[in-house]
Write an enzyme that holds these catalytic residues in place. Structure first.
Site, PDB file in Angstrom:
ATOM      1  N   SER A   1      27.679 122.501  24.652  1.00 16.14           N
ATOM      2  CA  SER A   1      26.088 121.853  24.464  1.00 16.14           C
ATOM      3  C   SER A   1      26.161 120.722  23.557  1.00 16.14           C
ATOM      4  CB  SER A   1      25.448 123.083  23.677  1.00 16.14           C
ATOM      5  OG  SER A   1      24.332 122.676  23.254  1.00 16.14           O
TER       6      SER A   1
ATOM      7  N   HIS B   1      25.732 120.858  28.693  1.00 20.47           N
ATOM      8  CA  HIS B   1      24.634 121.623  28.586  1.00 20.47           C
ATOM      9  C   HIS B   1      23.593 120.864  27.516  1.00 20.47           C
ATOM     10  CE1 HIS B   1      22.408 125.581  28.196  1.00 20.47           C
ATOM     11  NE2 HIS B   1      22.182 125.300  26.724  1.00 20.47           N
TER      12      HIS B   1
ATOM     13  N   ASP C   1      20.086 120.721  25.688  1.00 22.60           N
ATOM     14  CA  ASP C   1      19.011 121.779  25.213  1.00 22.60           C
ATOM     15  C   ASP C   1      17.844 121.046  24.675  1.00 22.60           C
ATOM     16  OD1 ASP C   1      20.352 124.236  24.988  1.00 22.60           O
ATOM     17  OD2 ASP C   1      21.524 123.443  23.466  1.00 22.60           O
TER      18      ASP C   1
ATOM     19  N   MET D   1      14.135 121.278  23.702  1.00 18.44           N
ATOM     20  CA  MET D   1      13.091 121.719  22.730  1.00 18.44           C
ATOM     21  C   MET D   1      11.749 121.277  22.340  1.00 18.44           C
ATOM     22  SD  MET D   1      16.003 123.742  20.113  1.00 18.44           S
ATOM     23  CE  MET D   1      17.688 123.901  20.784  1.00 18.44           C
TER      24      MET D   1
ATOM     25  N   HIS E   1      18.716 122.897  29.677  1.00 16.54           N
ATOM     26  CA  HIS E   1      18.026 124.086  29.073  1.00 16.54           C
ATOM     27  C   HIS E   1      16.936 124.045  28.581  1.00 16.54           C
ATOM     28  CE1 HIS E   1      18.752 128.058  26.298  1.00 16.54           C
ATOM     29  NE2 HIS E   1      17.596 128.222  27.273  1.00 16.54           N
TER      30      HIS E   1
ATOM     31  N   MET F   1      13.793 124.851  26.407  1.00 16.55           N
ATOM     32  CA  MET F   1      13.236 125.835  25.619  1.00 16.55           C
ATOM     33  C   MET F   1      11.818 125.067  25.365  1.00 16.55           C
ATOM     34  SD  MET F   1      16.547 126.495  23.570  1.00 16.55           S
ATOM     35  CE  MET F   1      17.342 125.174  24.243  1.00 16.55           C
TER      36      MET F   1
ATOM     37  N   MET G   1      20.307 134.666  26.667  1.00 19.59           N
ATOM     38  CA  MET G   1      20.866 134.020  25.299  1.00 19.59           C
ATOM     39  C   MET G   1      21.357 135.054  24.370  1.00 19.59           C
ATOM     40  SD  MET G   1      19.475 131.136  25.349  1.00 19.59           S
ATOM     41  CE  MET G   1      19.751 130.693  23.666  1.00 19.59           C
TER      42      MET G   1
ATOM     43  N   ASP H   1      24.713 131.894  26.278  1.00 18.18           N
ATOM     44  CA  ASP H   1      24.577 130.609  25.283  1.00 18.18           C
ATOM     45  C   ASP H   1      24.085 131.260  23.997  1.00 18.18           C
ATOM     46  OD1 ASP H   1      23.721 128.246  24.203  1.00 18.18           O
ATOM     47  OD2 ASP H   1      21.785 128.076  25.763  1.00 18.18           O
TER      48      ASP H   1
HETATM   49  C1  DX5 Z   1      20.339 127.446  21.055  1.00 15.15           C
HETATM   50  C2  DX5 Z   1      20.912 126.546  22.236  1.00 15.15           C
HETATM   51  C3  DX5 Z   1      22.236 126.344  22.317  1.00 15.15           C
HETATM   52  C4  DX5 Z   1      23.159 125.886  21.546  1.00 15.15           C
HETATM   53  C5  DX5 Z   1      24.234 126.838  21.189  1.00 15.15           C
HETATM   54  O1  DX5 Z   1      19.167 127.607  21.151  1.00 15.15           O
HETATM   55  O2  DX5 Z   1      20.252 126.916  23.571  1.00 15.15           O
HETATM   56  O3  DX5 Z   1      22.726 125.937  23.456  1.00 15.15           O
HETATM   57  O4  DX5 Z   1      23.304 124.701  21.450  1.00 15.15           O
HETATM   58  O5  DX5 Z   1      25.033 126.336  20.028  1.00 15.15           O
HETATM   59  P1  DX5 Z   1      26.266 127.260  19.458  1.00 15.15           P
HETATM   60  O6  DX5 Z   1      27.300 127.128  20.605  1.00 15.15           O
HETATM   61  O7  DX5 Z   1      26.709 126.561  18.068  1.00 15.15           O
HETATM   62  O8  DX5 Z   1      25.469 128.721  19.210  1.00 15.15           O
HETATM   63 ZN    ZN Z   2      21.077 126.038  25.247  1.00 13.75          ZN
END
Ligand code: DX5
Ligand code: ZN
Length: 228
Positions: A8, A31, A33, A35, A64, A66, A135, A173
């Protein structure tokens, strides 16, 4: 049964994203993220950065989302070059229509469940998806502690996948590390996202290799993978 490791970039240096993508060369997917500070209390990146990143690396992008209103935004991430787009079940107004649209545009369609969202109401929807993301922390931040209480949900989801004979990838994740990845694999996950456990080390590529090894060994020993 193939194990996939998706670092990620949330834990990477955002000013050097192309280099950070290179640093995990053996990874299966990157990956990403996304947000929006509404669905989760954090703000990261959007379509223009995904577009640039997809040009800067040959590793496919696993986006991903969010975000609120994925019905409106998710198709744009396919156009930006994502090979897989994950929307949240809690945010999608019409998940079946959205999954079909993502697939029709040429990407893999995936749906994510927050820790408190059960899998059971979505059983009939699973054939519409290429991947389900469970999650294992509350979404929003990297570096949180893995929630062991999610293991039964992973197990039940793997049973549903087997019972329906689906070709569905099961991603975990949040808090996935050398300490927790074997438990995830044993429970039935086959796609592993790791942020801090990869980018928080001096050698991210070596971290990917050792996570893969741990997951592969645990999968071989797992009852659910027998015969695969
Ligand atoms: C959290 C993200 C993850 C995050 C995971 O909301 O969706 O993808 O980057 O990070 P680690 O592996 O450090 O928990
Ligand atoms: Zn993620």
């Amino acid at each position: 049964m193939t194990v996939q490791i998706n670092p990620s970039i949330l834990s990477a240096d955002f000013a050097r994203l192309a280099d950070e993508a290179q640093a995990v060369k053996g990874a299966d997917w990157l990956h990403v993220d996304v947000m929006d500070n509404h669905f989760v209390p954090n703000l990261t990146l959007g379509v223009p950065i995904v577009e640039s990143l997809s040009r800067a690396t040959s590793t496919p992008l696993d986006c991903h989302l969010m975000i609120e209103d994925p019905d409106r935004w998710a198709p744009q991430y396919v156009e930006a070059g994502a090979g897989s787009v994950t929307f949240h079940a809690e945010a999608a107004a019409a998940p079946v229509r959205l999954a079909r649209e993502i697939r029709a545009k040429g990407a893999r369609a995936s749906m994510a469940l927050k820790p408190a969202t059960p899998i059971e109401p979505y059983e009939d929807l699973l054939p519409e998806l290429d991947m389900l993301l469970i999650m294992t922390v509350e979404p929003g931040f990297g570096g949180q502690k893995f929630l062991d209480i999610m293991l039964p949900k992973i197990r039940r989801t793997r049973e549903l996948i087997s019972r329906h004979g689906l070709e569905l990838w099961l991603q975990v994740d949040g808090g996935v590390s050398a300490e927790t990845i074997e438990r995830c694999a044993e429970a039935g996950a086959d796609v592993f996202v790791a942020g801090s456990a990869v980018y928080g080390t001096d050698d991210p590529a070596a971290a990917v290799r050792s996570l893969r090894e741990l997951a592969e060994t645990a999968t071989t020993a797992a009852p659910w993978a027998c015969g695969h």
